[in-house]
Design a protein around this motif. Structure first.
Motif, PDB file in Angstrom:
ATOM      1  N   THR A   1      23.161  67.676  59.001  1.00 10.73           N
ATOM      2  CA  THR A   1      22.036  68.222  58.268  1.00 10.73           C
ATOM      3  C   THR A   1      21.252  68.953  58.808  1.00 10.73           C
ATOM      4  O   THR A   1      19.892  69.427  57.794  1.00 10.73           O
ATOM      5  CB  THR A   1      21.499  66.626  58.025  1.00 10.73           C
ATOM      6  OG1 THR A   1      21.670  66.323  59.902  1.00 10.73           O
ATOM      7  CG2 THR A   1      22.001  65.425  57.578  1.00 10.73           C
ATOM      8  N   ILE A   2      21.351  70.172  60.078  1.00 10.92           N
ATOM      9  CA  ILE A   2      20.721  70.615  60.156  1.00 10.92           C
ATOM     10  C   ILE A   2      21.205  72.302  59.948  1.00 10.92           C
ATOM     11  O   ILE A   2      20.462  73.084  59.562  1.00 10.92           O
ATOM     12  CB  ILE A   2      21.310  70.963  61.727  1.00 10.92           C
ATOM     13  CG1 ILE A   2      19.718  69.828  62.906  1.00 10.92           C
ATOM     14  CG2 ILE A   2      20.255  71.851  62.435  1.00 10.92           C
ATOM     15  CD1 ILE A   2      20.234  69.342  63.581  1.00 10.92           C
ATOM     16  N   LEU A   3      22.505  72.296  59.866  1.00  9.86           N
ATOM     17  CA  LEU A   3      23.070  73.243  59.175  1.00  9.86           C
ATOM     18  C   LEU A   3      22.794  73.905  58.022  1.00  9.86           C
ATOM     19  O   LEU A   3      22.979  74.818  57.800  1.00  9.86           O
ATOM     20  CB  LEU A   3      25.133  72.958  59.427  1.00  9.86           C
ATOM     21  CG  LEU A   3      24.858  73.505  61.272  1.00  9.86           C
ATOM     22  CD1 LEU A   3      26.578  73.422  61.541  1.00  9.86           C
ATOM     23  CD2 LEU A   3      24.632  74.977  61.955  1.00  9.86           C
ATOM     24  N   ALA A   4      23.011  72.632  57.295  1.00  9.23           N
ATOM     25  CA  ALA A   4      22.946  72.643  55.440  1.00  9.23           C
ATOM     26  C   ALA A   4      21.888  73.582  54.997  1.00  9.23           C
ATOM     27  O   ALA A   4      21.805  74.605  54.552  1.00  9.23           O
ATOM     28  CB  ALA A   4      23.332  71.489  55.177  1.00  9.23           C
TER      29      ALA A   4
ATOM     30  N   ILE B   1      27.746  79.536  50.255  1.00 10.11           N
ATOM     31  CA  ILE B   1      28.709  78.540  50.612  1.00 10.11           C
ATOM     32  C   ILE B   1      29.039  77.330  51.342  1.00 10.11           C
ATOM     33  O   ILE B   1      28.812  76.393  51.362  1.00 10.11           O
ATOM     34  CB  ILE B   1      29.830  78.834  50.114  1.00 10.11           C
ATOM     35  CG1 ILE B   1      30.283  79.649  48.395  1.00 10.11           C
ATOM     36  CG2 ILE B   1      31.426  78.467  50.103  1.00 10.11           C
ATOM     37  CD1 ILE B   1      30.856  80.568  48.551  1.00 10.11           C
ATOM     38  N   THR B   2      28.020  77.742  52.092  1.00  6.07           N
ATOM     39  CA  THR B   2      28.952  76.748  53.762  1.00  6.07           C
ATOM     40  C   THR B   2      27.703  75.479  53.778  1.00  6.07           C
ATOM     41  O   THR B   2      27.743  74.970  54.158  1.00  6.07           O
ATOM     42  CB  THR B   2      28.374  77.647  54.741  1.00  6.07           C
ATOM     43  OG1 THR B   2      29.007  79.113  54.609  1.00  6.07           O
ATOM     44  CG2 THR B   2      28.412  77.240  56.134  1.00  6.07           C
ATOM     45  N   ALA B   3      26.365  76.424  53.678  1.00  4.56           N
ATOM     46  CA  ALA B   3      25.598  75.637  52.794  1.00  4.56           C
ATOM     47  C   ALA B   3      25.618  73.771  51.807  1.00  4.56           C
ATOM     48  O   ALA B   3      25.835  73.001  52.075  1.00  4.56           O
ATOM     49  CB  ALA B   3      24.102  76.034  52.839  1.00  4.56           C
TER      50      ALA B   3
ATOM     51  N   VAL C   1      20.328  62.881  48.718  1.00  3.28           N
ATOM     52  CA  VAL C   1      19.861  63.273  49.464  1.00  3.28           C
ATOM     53  C   VAL C   1      20.818  64.533  49.701  1.00  3.28           C
ATOM     54  O   VAL C   1      20.583  66.521  50.370  1.00  3.28           O
ATOM     55  CB  VAL C   1      21.434  62.773  50.661  1.00  3.28           C
ATOM     56  CG1 VAL C   1      21.317  63.899  52.189  1.00  3.28           C
ATOM     57  CG2 VAL C   1      20.395  61.650  51.038  1.00  3.28           C
ATOM     58  N   ASN C   2      21.680  65.309  49.188  1.00  6.58           N
ATOM     59  CA  ASN C   2      22.289  66.718  48.766  1.00  6.58           C
ATOM     60  C   ASN C   2      21.261  67.602  48.343  1.00  6.58           C
ATOM     61  O   ASN C   2      21.687  68.760  48.610  1.00  6.58           O
ATOM     62  CB  ASN C   2      23.722  66.710  47.502  1.00  6.58           C
ATOM     63  CG  ASN C   2      24.653  67.467  47.622  1.00  6.58           C
ATOM     64  OD1 ASN C   2      24.132  68.284  48.236  1.00  6.58           O
ATOM     65  ND2 ASN C   2      25.890  67.385  46.932  1.00  6.58           N
TER      66      ASN C   2
END
Length: 583
Positions: free
Chosen positions: A15-18, A71-73, A127-128
């Motif tokens: 939830t922090i990295l996204a 893509i990472t997020a 949420v996504n």
């Protein structure tokens, strides 16, 4: 919805990295107009081809880095959202399993199914989207405004006017549509309920030729859902054109002001292009934000519906006393079940379903319960495994108030066969082991023999491995009833409740079943609910119910002499001449 966010606690890193990677992508995107301005003002104006090539490589690099960040997020947000949905689904299912029959009656199974499926999917999608876009879009909007000030402060004033106007439009529409989406979900519940009723009762509908009526009912409720969705869709649909009008108006003002200032020499052509690009970025991001707000509004409405179920507390408080073998040490004279002036009123009902019921059942006795339709027979036996709590009086099991027992411990020693025979998809053995998970094959065979099911099970291919279809569709009514009785007998219960569970059996099989149960070495206390006088006339005690009250209690002979209600039932099933011979 806030209380559901606890299910993201195991995904704190995601939830922090996204959003962090999404903001990194946005940061690189904000540099693109500046690079374009440099290409126009330096490269094109100075006809510097190597500079143009270098800047193009910078643009490609910004795009590739942004793609990797995006893509990472997406990976982290999808992982967190899927984990959130899984956690909520598990929690909701577990919570529903703790509901008493009262909560199930009040809330309704169709609503619970909608909330377990559609609502959780909507909340998961919300949420996504929030993790990916909720910070990114505002970051680009305000970032673009700040970058515009670095380009030209006077022209950037247009941004200061445009952004608040857009905020009023977006959040105003969100506040209007949020309650409307709740209504849409409620209408969806109604459509689901009608669909479930039609699928479950398809044979009855066809037997009474009600297909046209049911089609009309479904069409009416489906139209209500469609109208509600169209109405809220029209309001939500205003968001895009209104934001386009405001942003395009801002772009027109920007081009006009920029053209004047370029003509005056205060701005370069590249800076005007950069400002227009920033305004276009704001337009794109606000369109995304508008669509995000619509989805988040749906997700919040669905989350609140899930939350309302999770906040519904079961009406029963679980006791702490666990069933122990000492309860049976006092021999057959021990009182197994005692009702002391018990009354029951269902939630929302005006009148009592049971009134002032008092009786005692000794260990090993057979208690027959008979009465007309709606007299409260099932209500009475449902109090013993504590499916409902008595609203007055006390129910005791082996001398202890039933409310003091741990419900899992209590029900593990009670075998219940309900009126409707329900079997699950799987083998006969798997269905029987619902009664006792670690039951041996010998235990299963013994239960089948007592329940009179052995004969037809032996004729099935694979015997215990014979596959039962969902709901037992490939079995007859009598076969289903005998298997449900066998399932209850597998656990070798101290108390066995047969709630009109032999109605599909012929009299000979019914008599053989009762005889086999009486001869069980465990000597359970048996409660037999039946409409047939023949099924209960040999019971140690017979309770006669009439409109929720006890019209009589005693043996068959005693009731024939003293109880008019029992006489009416008995003589309606047996001619008086035969009945007098039977006595």
């Amino acid at each position: 919805m806030k209380s559901l966010l606890i299910y993201l606690k195991d995904y704190k890193k995601e939830t922090i990295l996204a959003p962090l990677f999404k903001m990194l992508e946005a940061s690189f995107e904000l540099f693109v107009p500046l690079v374009m301005a440099a290409v126009i003002d330096v490269g094109i104006a100075g006809n510097d081809r190597p500079y143009i090539v270098r800047m193009c490589l910078v643009l490609i690099a910004l795009g590739l880095i942004g793609l990797v960040c995006s893509i990472t997020a997406q990976y982290f947000s999808a992982k967190a959202a899927a984990g959130f949905g899984t956690g909520v689904r598990h929690a909701l299912f577990s919570h529903i399993q703790g509901f008493t029959f009262t909560e199930m009656d009040v809330i309704g199974s169709s609503t619970l199914i909608t909330r377990m499926t559609s609502d959780i999917n909507q909340a998961q999608s919300g949420v996504n989207l929030v993790l990916r876009l909720f910070l990114r879009s505002p970051f680009i909007v305000f970032g673009a405004m700040i970058m515009a000030f670095t380009v030209d402060a006077k022209a950037a004033v247009i941004f200061v006017i445009v952004i608040p106007l857009l905020s009023v439009i977006v959040f105003g529409i969100m506040l209007i549509t949020m309650p409307l989406y709740k209504k849409v979900q409620a209408d969806l519940d109604k459509v689901l309920l009608t669909t479930r009723e039609n699928l479950a009762g398809v044979r009855v509908i066809r037997a009474f030729n009600k297909e046209q009526d049911e089609r009309a009912r479904f069409a009416r409720e489906n139209q209500e859902l469609t109208d509600a969705q169209k109405f809220v869709g029209r309001i939500s649909g205003l968001m895009n054109p209104m934001t386009y009008i405001v942003v395009n108006g801002g772009i027109i003002a920007l081009i006009y002001a920029g053209a004047l200032r370029v003509n005056m020499g205060d701005l370069t052509q590249g800076e005007v292009v950069a400002l227009i690009n920033y305004m276009s970025q704001i337009l794109v991001e606000l369109v995304k934000l508008a669509n995000l707000i619509v989805s988040v509004t749906k997700a919040i409405a669905c989350g609140n519906r899930i939350e309302s179920v999770l906040n519904t507390k079961p009406g029963m408080e679980n006791g702490t006393y666990r069933w122990s073998a000492e309860a049976f040490d006092e021999g057959p004279s021990k009182t197994a079940v005692e009702f002391d002036h018990v009354s029951l009123t269902y939630k929302g009902a005006g009148d009592e379903s049971l009134t002032d019921i008092t009786f005692c059942a000794k260990r090993g006795q057979t208690i027959g319960i008979i009465g007309g339709t709606g007299s409260g027979k099932s209500s009475l036996v449902n109090l013993i495994p504590r499916f409902y709590d008595a609203t007055a009086g006390t129910v005791k099991l082996f001398g202890k108030n039933i409310k003091e027992y741990d419900t899992d411990s209590l029900r593990s020693h009670i075998g219940v066969v309900l009126q409707k025979a329900v079997l699950f998809k799987g083998t006969i053995a798997e269905n029987l082991r619902w009664g006792k998970a670690d039951a041996s094959d010998e235990d299963l065979e013994e239960a089948l023999a007592i329940s009179q099911a052995k004969e037809f099970v032996d004729a099935k291919a694979g015997r215990l491995e014979f596959q039962i279809e969902q709901g037992g569709r490939n079995l007859s009514g009598g076969q289903k009833q005998r298997l449900t009785i066998a399932r209850a007998l597998v656990r070798k219960p101290e108390i066995l409740i047969l709630d009109d569970s032999a109605s599909a059996l012929d009299l000979a099989t019914d008599a053989a079943l009762r005889k086999a149960i009486r001869e069980m070495k465990e000597q359970p206390t048996v409660f037999i609910v039946s409409q047939r006088a023949a099924s209960i006339q040999y019971a140690d005690q017979i309770i006669v119910l009439d409109d929720g009250r006890m019209a009589g209690i005693g043996t068959h002979r005693e009731l024939l002499e003293t109880c008019p209600a029992y006489q009416e039932i008995y003589y309606s099933q047996f001619p008086k001449e035969v009945a007098s011979n039977g006595r």
